[in-house]
Design a protein around this motif. Structure first.
Motif, PDB file in Angstrom:
ATOM      1  N   ASN A 181     -45.409-122.145  40.593  1.00  0.00           N
ATOM      2  CA  ASN A 181     -45.820-121.969  39.199  1.00  0.00           C
ATOM      3  C   ASN A 181     -47.306-122.203  39.022  1.00  0.00           C
ATOM      4  OD1 ASN A 181     -43.366-121.356  37.722  1.00  0.00           O
ATOM      5  ND2 ASN A 181     -42.657-123.326  38.512  1.00  0.00           N
TER       6      ASN A 181
ATOM      7  N   ASP B 220     -51.984-117.724  41.357  1.00  0.00           N
ATOM      8  CA  ASP B 220     -52.357-116.446  40.730  1.00  0.00           C
ATOM      9  C   ASP B 220     -53.745-116.033  41.202  1.00  0.00           C
ATOM     10  OD1 ASP B 220     -50.236-117.536  39.345  1.00  0.00           O
ATOM     11  OD2 ASP B 220     -50.927-116.902  37.378  1.00  0.00           O
TER      12      ASP B 220
ATOM     13  N   TYR C 235     -43.199-108.865  33.846  1.00  0.00           N
ATOM     14  CA  TYR C 235     -44.437-109.644  33.939  1.00  0.00           C
ATOM     15  C   TYR C 235     -44.532-110.739  32.877  1.00  0.00           C
ATOM     16  CZ  TYR C 235     -46.370-106.611  37.502  1.00  0.00           C
ATOM     17  OH  TYR C 235     -46.589-105.945  38.673  1.00  0.00           O
TER      18      TYR C 235
ATOM     19  N   ARG D 239     -47.971-112.175  37.442  1.00  0.00           N
ATOM     20  CA  ARG D 239     -46.940-113.199  37.568  1.00  0.00           C
ATOM     21  C   ARG D 239     -45.657-112.709  36.906  1.00  0.00           C
ATOM     22  NH1 ARG D 239     -45.943-118.373  38.791  1.00  0.00           N
ATOM     23  NH2 ARG D 239     -47.905-118.569  39.909  1.00  0.00           N
TER      24      ARG D 239
ATOM     25  N   ASN E  85     -42.375-114.722  36.126  1.00  0.00           N
ATOM     26  CA  ASN E  85     -41.573-115.944  36.224  1.00  0.00           C
ATOM     27  C   ASN E  85     -40.109-115.757  35.833  1.00  0.00           C
ATOM     28  OD1 ASN E  85     -43.740-117.335  37.148  1.00  0.00           O
ATOM     29  ND2 ASN E  85     -44.228-118.342  35.219  1.00  0.00           N
TER      30      ASN E  85
ATOM     31  N   SER F 278     -43.174-116.727  40.222  1.00  0.00           N
ATOM     32  CA  SER F 278     -43.546-115.759  41.258  1.00  0.00           C
ATOM     33  C   SER F 278     -44.750-114.941  40.824  1.00  0.00           C
ATOM     34  CB  SER F 278     -42.368-114.811  41.526  1.00  0.00           C
ATOM     35  OG  SER F 278     -41.212-115.544  41.869  1.00  0.00           O
ATOM     36  N   VAL F 279     -45.483-114.474  41.813  1.00  0.00           N
ATOM     37  CA  VAL F 279     -46.673-113.664  41.516  1.00  0.00           C
ATOM     38  C   VAL F 279     -46.945-112.738  42.703  1.00  0.00           C
ATOM     39  CG1 VAL F 279     -48.143-115.596  42.282  1.00  0.00           C
ATOM     40  CG2 VAL F 279     -49.153-113.776  40.912  1.00  0.00           C
TER      41      VAL F 279
END
Lengths: 434, 434
Positions: free
Chosen positions: B134, B139, B261, B287, B289, B302-303
């Motif tokens: 996170n 990122d 996204y 990203r 999530n 996630s990204v």
């Protein structure tokens, strides 16, 4: 929970690394033999696949993924590489210069087969195609390339299974003889073979169900129907293989499952100490002199083979370690050190060394665990104290050392460590200044 | 004549070599950043793609290749890599150890788009996905990797276009504000946007038709609806990019075309000397999530990003020569020499040097032409006379020499030539003995 499509497979990192490394290796070996890569689409017009594989082939009747695209075109996901590559050669008129063309391809193929170990509905093939040569020397060279791949991958127990289907005249005469022979024996054959009798008599010889059937064992042999030219060419192929000590047997029953094969055909299989076959074909190929004309182009003698990449990968006896490894793990203690180490890490990465930082707010133990999971060699630690003095603490997990060094010496220190491979105090490297 | 499917493309040898070399390069760079390869199937259950991209997305409504397989399963050729990779992470429970997972993939994707230059219905993407972090630092690292690729390929005029969609709360508040704003302005929007108002209001901001429409230009900005946490995280991303001198602009209208996204989103584009954008996105990501949970797994921040390989390949300003080249061409004069040279050629190939022989019965001129077309450096000639004396004639096209040497010295001679790079008589290499 969503799952993968039945018959397909996920390759996780270690397996992926092995497959990619194998593919690159195959490309390199093919380049040594003068082959160049061609990349053709997976999507093909169905007509191309159906025509080239044969409308009555197992592939077309049972295994293709056919569908209409949004523009109402009948398309097929390529089940093999030869027809799409030959289509590309013809469409792009590659045959107008420098024959023979020697091409290789590598990529996904699709066949709706019964899923079983090592056999997937979506799989990868590596193959070569020589287009524009009628020379039997080329047949032998293609076989040599296939066996070089086995040898150089240190697969020792391989053997070539070899046959010739002869030229058109030989094959036609043979087909007539087979028709005559099987005419009153159809009741003794399996149902598929009864159909094959009408659509493609040759394929009866390839039947997996009837393979030990006396009727098949006693059938006429192609060798008795070969023209003189076909016989001579087959002799050239064998002499070439003999010259290079390539292990092969002639198997007069070998026919291959696709319509377009002519002349030399072969498979490469694994054998045990007693030379008994212990695998299906790992590699298969042959000459296909009629395909270019069948697809609307000029007559171009052609020969090729294909490997199943996943199959090949499974039989390699490798000691290579494909597990994840990282060169340097950066471990920040506190937010100021974090930003500073990010800069240093970027520099190390740009020098070509794989590096990692866990960005979560971890304690030292958490960072060490993360380093272990990454298999990191160097641990580079920086907190407020080190930051103030422009120092970093560096642990080398291979040589089991722990040093405090000037941060400006970081790269130099690590380079010295990997080159020197001895304890730092005993030599004159850049690191012992600290 | 059979043709390729509309919207697909053949890559001939030089282009293929360039693409393969680029793909390998991208894999290497990703490895420096600690990423590992994952290979997931092209075939996906349609439900996965439709759910992840969004039933109302352009991809699903207009661009997917959907069909039923022979087992009556609805399948889709993957239009992008994120959903299949995340599906594989969840199905194989890769998230149970060592987070974050850092994965890369490379391979064909399929979208039924209007064919145009550089945009194909079957195309290749290279992408990375970080699953289980996170951290906004991640990122920024992902963006850094994307820009490292541009920099190291010597593409200088790139710029990151950056925005944040904020966390769920921020985005929900923003959506309410957008709904309220557009409510009485629908007549001023295009027909697609009227639909988007109902299905996914955010996407109105992404509309290519309405992009210069005053109504859009005056719409509320996400920046006014961000939670404190989202603002702080966005600041971290920007500080990281500032620290590493990565050129970016914040574009509050950037939204990206897929439903999954959240938070940071970005594109990398090309700019001219005045910093005006001169390309569509060459790389895009962000990203996501909510995707893992949407697909039935645990919540995993996630990204990731993806590059179009063909697009990237077209903008590289390279001086690399991808034309065909061969190290040695073997030229037999007569049938006896032919078999003998085949043996020698095999030896040279097994030493890792690319070699060729034209097996057709050519005269010397024909063989020379063949060597020229192969761009061969060494020409190795043998006839009955040379054969008798165990000699061979060797021409070096680079140093323009012509020598008669013992055949046992062939490899040594060539190695010396490529190392020495001077005329042979002036040095002590192995060749001047002849």
């Amino acid at each position: 929970m969503y799952t993968k499509v039945k018959g397909t497979i996920d390759f996780l990192p270690e397996q992926s690394k092995k497959l990619t490394s194998l593919e690159n290796y195959l490309k390199d070996v093919a380049s040594l033999y003068g082959y160049q890569e061609i990349r053709v689409p997976i999507l093909s017009y169905s007509e191309l696949i159906h025509r080239s594989s044969g409308e009555s082939s197992d592939i077309v009747t049972k295994e293709t993924f056919d569908f209409k695209d949004r523009g109402d075109r009948m398309v097929t996901l390529r089940p093999e590489g030869t027809a799409p590559v030959v289509r590309a050669v013809l469409e792009n008129k590659l045959y107008t210069s420098n024959l023979p063309l020697k091409l290789f391809y590598s990529g996904p193929m699709f066949r709706y087969e019964r899923p079983q170990k090592g056999r997937y509905r979506e799989f990868s093939q590596f193959g070569v195609e020589v287009v524009g040569s009628n020379s039997p020397y080329m047949d032998a060279e293609v076989i040599t390339l296939a066996t070089t791949i086995f040898k150089s991958l240190r697969i020792k127990n391989f053997r070539v299974r070899l046959n010739t289907l002869g030229d058109d005249d030989s094959r036609n005469n043979y087909k007539v003889a087979l028709k005559e022979y099987f005419k009153d024996k159809l009741d003794l054959l399996c149902n598929d073979c009864k159909k094959r009798y009408e659509t493609n008599t040759l394929r009866i010889l390839d039947c997996k169900i009837d393979k030990d059937n006396e009727v098949l064992l006693n059938a006429p042999k192609i060798s008795d129907y070969l023209s003189d030219k076909s016989k001579e060419e087959f002799e050239v192929v064998k002499s070439y293989l003999d010259l290079l000590h390539i292990p092969y047997i002639v198997d007069l029953k070998l026919v291959r499952g696709l319509d377009y094969y002519t002349n030399t055909i072969f498979e490469v299989e694994l054998v045990d100490e007693n030379d008994n076959s212990i695998s299906q074909a790992i590699c298969a190929g042959g000459r296909y002199n009629n395909l270019t004309k069948m697809l609307g182009g000029p007559e171009l003698g052609s020969v090729g083979f294909a490997f199943g990449i996943e199959r090949l990968s499974e039989i390699i006896d490798e000691r290579v370690d494909y597990s994840h490894k990282i060169f340097a793990q950066f471990i920040p203690i506190g937010i100021n050190a974090k930003m500073h180490l990010i800069e240093l890490m970027q520099e190390i990465r740009e020098h070509g060394f794989s590096s990692e930082m866990n960005y979560e707010s971890l304690n030292l133990k958490g960072h060490f665990k993360s380093s272990d999971q990454n298999n990191a060699r160097f641990l580079i630690i920086c907190g407020d104290d080190e930051l103030k003095d422009k120092k970093i603490r560096i642990k080398d997990k291979v040589q089991d050392t722990d040093d405090l060094i000037d941060e400006s010496k970081l790269l130099e220190y690590m380079l010295h460590r990997i080159r020197c491979n001895r304890d730092c105090e005993t030599c004159d490297g850049g690191c012992d200044e600290n």
